[in-house]
Design a protein around this motif. Structure first.
Motif, PDB file in Angstrom:
ATOM      1  N   MET A  36      -7.074   7.731  50.724  1.00  0.00           N
ATOM      2  CA  MET A  36      -7.969   7.432  51.839  1.00  0.00           C
ATOM      3  C   MET A  36      -8.469   5.992  51.785  1.00  0.00           C
ATOM      4  N   THR A  37      -8.634   5.462  50.591  1.00  0.00           N
ATOM      5  CA  THR A  37      -9.010   4.048  50.465  1.00  0.00           C
ATOM      6  C   THR A  37      -7.926   3.158  51.045  1.00  0.00           C
ATOM      7  N   LEU A  38      -6.669   3.459  50.700  1.00  0.00           N
ATOM      8  CA  LEU A  38      -5.546   2.696  51.244  1.00  0.00           C
ATOM      9  C   LEU A  38      -5.477   2.847  52.760  1.00  0.00           C
ATOM     10  N   PHE A  39      -5.706   4.054  53.245  1.00  0.00           N
ATOM     11  CA  PHE A  39      -5.648   4.278  54.687  1.00  0.00           C
ATOM     12  C   PHE A  39      -6.708   3.441  55.407  1.00  0.00           C
ATOM     13  N   LEU A  40      -7.933   3.463  54.901  1.00  0.00           N
ATOM     14  CA  LEU A  40      -9.015   2.719  55.542  1.00  0.00           C
ATOM     15  C   LEU A  40      -8.785   1.213  55.471  1.00  0.00           C
ATOM     16  N   ASP A  41      -8.175   0.758  54.374  1.00  0.00           N
ATOM     17  CA  ASP A  41      -7.864  -0.669  54.254  1.00  0.00           C
ATOM     18  C   ASP A  41      -6.747  -1.081  55.207  1.00  0.00           C
ATOM     19  N   SER A  42      -5.899  -0.121  55.586  1.00  0.00           N
ATOM     20  CA  SER A  42      -4.707  -0.433  56.378  1.00  0.00           C
ATOM     21  C   SER A  42      -4.916  -0.279  57.879  1.00  0.00           C
ATOM     22  N   CYS A  43      -5.825   0.603  58.271  1.00  0.00           N
ATOM     23  CA  CYS A  43      -5.981   0.856  59.705  1.00  0.00           C
ATOM     24  C   CYS A  43      -6.921  -0.172  60.332  1.00  0.00           C
ATOM     25  N   SER A  44      -6.770  -0.376  61.619  1.00  0.00           N
ATOM     26  CA  SER A  44      -7.570  -1.360  62.335  1.00  0.00           C
ATOM     27  C   SER A  44      -8.918  -0.778  62.736  1.00  0.00           C
ATOM     28  N   GLU A  45      -9.780  -1.625  63.220  1.00  0.00           N
ATOM     29  CA  GLU A  45     -11.096  -1.187  63.686  1.00  0.00           C
ATOM     30  C   GLU A  45     -10.987  -0.300  64.920  1.00  0.00           C
ATOM     31  N   ARG A  46      -9.900  -0.426  65.647  1.00  0.00           N
ATOM     32  CA  ARG A  46      -9.753   0.358  66.884  1.00  0.00           C
ATOM     33  C   ARG A  46      -9.213   1.767  66.621  1.00  0.00           C
ATOM     34  N   GLY A 104     -11.216  13.914  65.621  1.00  0.00           N
ATOM     35  CA  GLY A 104     -10.312  15.019  65.346  1.00  0.00           C
ATOM     36  C   GLY A 104      -9.179  14.692  64.410  1.00  0.00           C
ATOM     37  N   ALA A 105      -9.285  13.590  63.686  1.00  0.00           N
ATOM     38  CA  ALA A 105      -8.186  13.163  62.806  1.00  0.00           C
ATOM     39  C   ALA A 105      -7.930  14.189  61.706  1.00  0.00           C
ATOM     40  N   SER A 106      -6.671  14.507  61.495  1.00  0.00           N
ATOM     41  CA  SER A 106      -6.271  15.408  60.413  1.00  0.00           C
ATOM     42  C   SER A 106      -6.385  14.684  59.078  1.00  0.00           C
ATOM     43  N   ILE A 107      -7.138  15.267  58.154  1.00  0.00           N
ATOM     44  CA  ILE A 107      -7.274  14.646  56.830  1.00  0.00           C
ATOM     45  C   ILE A 107      -5.924  14.605  56.124  1.00  0.00           C
ATOM     46  N   GLY A 108      -5.165  15.678  56.248  1.00  0.00           N
ATOM     47  CA  GLY A 108      -3.842  15.698  55.637  1.00  0.00           C
ATOM     48  C   GLY A 108      -2.922  14.638  56.212  1.00  0.00           C
ATOM     49  N   ASN A 109      -2.987  14.426  57.518  1.00  0.00           N
ATOM     50  CA  ASN A 109      -2.154  13.387  58.138  1.00  0.00           C
ATOM     51  C   ASN A 109      -2.517  12.001  57.624  1.00  0.00           C
ATOM     52  N   MET A 110      -3.821  11.740  57.462  1.00  0.00           N
ATOM     53  CA  MET A 110      -4.239  10.424  56.965  1.00  0.00           C
ATOM     54  C   MET A 110      -3.784  10.209  55.530  1.00  0.00           C
ATOM     55  N   VAL A 111      -3.917  11.238  54.694  1.00  0.00           N
ATOM     56  CA  VAL A 111      -3.477  11.113  53.298  1.00  0.00           C
ATOM     57  C   VAL A 111      -1.964  10.933  53.233  1.00  0.00           C
ATOM     58  N   LEU A 112      -1.220  11.705  54.011  1.00  0.00           N
ATOM     59  CA  LEU A 112       0.240  11.579  54.006  1.00  0.00           C
ATOM     60  C   LEU A 112       0.672  10.220  54.541  1.00  0.00           C
ATOM     61  N   ALA A 124      -1.033   7.428  54.236  1.00  0.00           N
ATOM     62  CA  ALA A 124      -1.291   6.467  53.163  1.00  0.00           C
ATOM     63  C   ALA A 124      -0.166   6.501  52.122  1.00  0.00           C
ATOM     64  N   MET A 125       0.317   7.692  51.799  1.00  0.00           N
ATOM     65  CA  MET A 125       1.423   7.812  50.852  1.00  0.00           C
ATOM     66  C   MET A 125       2.685   7.182  51.425  1.00  0.00           C
ATOM     67  N   TYR A 126       2.900   7.356  52.724  1.00  0.00           N
ATOM     68  CA  TYR A 126       4.038   6.729  53.411  1.00  0.00           C
ATOM     69  C   TYR A 126       3.948   5.204  53.303  1.00  0.00           C
ATOM     70  N   LEU A 127       2.778   4.654  53.499  1.00  0.00           N
ATOM     71  CA  LEU A 127       2.603   3.205  53.393  1.00  0.00           C
ATOM     72  C   LEU A 127       2.777   2.744  51.949  1.00  0.00           C
ATOM     73  N   ARG A 128       2.254   3.533  51.014  1.00  0.00           N
ATOM     74  CA  ARG A 128       2.362   3.178  49.589  1.00  0.00           C
ATOM     75  C   ARG A 128       3.816   3.156  49.141  1.00  0.00           C
TER      76      ARG A 128
END
Length: 391
Positions: free
Chosen positions: A143-153, A158-166, A168-172
């Motif tokens: 989630m830290t990586l996700f927040l660092d990677s996503c824009s302010e917009r 309704g965001a899926s927590i699993g989708n955000m974690v997955l 981040a793993m995709y980006l990693r």
């Protein structure tokens, strides 16, 4: 031995498989993310070696927001199937699966919702209290990586927590879906292999017989928008306003190997075009199916599928075969479909034309699949039937 004859020894085979699911058959499913959710809980009792080829074409909800933000394949179907395969006997991993299946609220303003996501990154979210230290650490880092990677917009509603974690793993993993899926699967002790049919951000486009076209999976399924009103003429892959040729969408070697090495291939219940047929469109899928001598079976829907406007069971069988046949380069002397599993007490659109199906060389396998209360294929008898007839 015919598929029907295998059913006669079902109890003995099921007992043997349940005793050692780690050695169970490699049944491969072409599907979307939600149709087999309940069935997977039954499936993992008999095999931990099932393979799930899922679509990356979702264009609605949380997946759509992630696609817009990162220009990536939709991860929602993969996430859904991985969580459905989570082992409830592994209590720590299953707790992680339950947390990753949750979503942020839809209301509250984006700044407040981003703060909730930040709480996950800090390990301070109340839903994380039951997680092991190691599991929580992986989720926090992701989630830290996700927040660092996503824009302010980025819209967290309704965001899926699993989708955000997955994601981040995709980006990693340098924007590769397979290692990201494997990392996510290990986190929840998923008992099966999940792969996207393509590692590319494409859309579905249907041409209807009334001359209209519809682009976007969420506009085809009839789940979040009005259902299509005319029969589907053909389905194509689409990107940035242009139809993508099959030769430009060839499957990776690993996906090809999973198909050719499967012990049985199943086209299961689910959204017919957006989940099943969509998986058959990329180049290499038809040839891989034909190259495998294992049994291939179709389990048609019993409930209403909004995508099947004006289509009988015979039409569905013909469509499956035609999409595979038309996409093949070298058929390799194999088959695309060997049997259709039906409940003789259930109603199918256009009824079951046994003579015609048998003229195609198909075996009609009769099994008690119907959940009479819901009017749908029931999870337990479906999986028990598939296990019984698998190699």
């Amino acid at each position: 031995m015919s598929l029907t004859e295998r059913l006669l020894a079902a109890d003995e085979r099921l007992e043997r498989l349940a005793a050692a699911p780690q050695d169970g058959p490699r049944i491969l499913f072409f599907s979307g993310g939600t149709a087999l959710r309940e069935a997977c809980a039954e499936l993992i009792k008999y095999t931990w070696n099932s393979v799930h080829i899922v679509t990356p074409f979702d264009s609605g909800g949380s997946s759509a927001e992630l696609r817009r933000e990162f220009d990536m394949p939709a991860v929602g179907d993969a996430r859904n199937r991985i969580l459905a395969l989570a082992d409830p006997k592994e209590t720590q991993a299953f707790a992680a699966a339950e947390f990753l299946a949750s979503r942020l609220p839809r209301e509250g303003g984006n700044e407040a919702l981003r703060e909730l996501a930040t709480q996950i990154a800090r390990g301070a979210h109340p839903g994380m209290s039951g997680l092991s230290e190691s599991t929580a650490a992986v989720i926090k880092d992701s989630m830290t990586l996700f927040l660092d990677s996503c824009s302010e917009r980025f819209n967290f509603s309704g965001a899926s927590i699993g989708n955000m974690v997955l994601t981040a793993m995709y980006l990693r993993h340098e924007r590769a879906t397979a290692p990201a899926i494997d990392e996510f699967s290990a986190l929840v002790a998923a008992r099966g292999t999940v792969r996207m049919v393509l590692d590319a951000p494409l859309d579905l486009k249907v041409h209807l017989e009334d001359g209209k076209t519809v682009v976007g999976q969420h506009r085809i399924t009839g789940k979040t928008e009005a259902p299509i009103s005319s029969r589907v003429s053909h389905l194509r892959l689409h990107r940035d306003g242009v139809t993508v040729a099959r030769r430009e969408t060839r499957i990776e070697g690993e996906v090809r190997a999973l198909i050719t090495d499967a012990d049985m291939i199943c086209y299961p219940v689910g959204s017919f075009f957006s989940s099943i047929v969509a998986n058959l469109l990329p180049g290499g899928v038809p040839d891989s199916v034909a190259a495998n001598a294992c049994p291939k079976v179709f389990v048609p829907n019993l409930g209403l599928d909004p995508e099947l406007v004006g289509m009988s069971l015979t039409d569905q069988v013909n469509a499956l075969i035609e999409y595979l046949r038309n996409g093949a380069i070298v058929r390799a002397g194999g088959t695309y479909l060997d049997g259709v599993i039906i409940d003789p007490e259930a109603h199918y659109p256009g009824d079951v034309d046994c003579a015609y199906l048998e003229s195609l060389g198909l075996e009609i396998v009769e099994a008690p699949l119907l959940d009479r209360e819901q009017g749908l294929v029931a999870a337990v008898p479906l999986i028990r039937t598939l296990m019984a007839i698998s190699c």
